[in-house]
Design a protein around this motif. Structure first.
Motif: not given
Length: 64
Positions: A53-58, A61-64
């Protein structure tokens, strides 16, 4: 001769008992080990879920 037969009979019976007791002890030991493996598997699954979940959220966040 009869004493030897009695000794052999008693000796075989005591070996059967001890092997049964050993089997029961090892079965109990395996159940305890299995219990701890289940606990560790649950803990590692939870940690892996948190990391995923941390990896997905990072990534989001990076793509936005």
């Amino acid at each position: 001769m009869q004493d030897e037969e009695r000794y052999m009979t008693l000796n075989v019976q005591s070996k059967k008992r001890s092997s049964t007791q050993t089997a029961q002890l090892t079965f109990k030991d395996y159940s305890v080990v299995l219990h701890w493996y289940k606990i560790l598997l649950g803990i590692s699954g939870t940690i892996n879920g948190i990391l995923a979940l941390t990896l997905i959220s990072l990534i989001l966040l990076d793509s936005s």
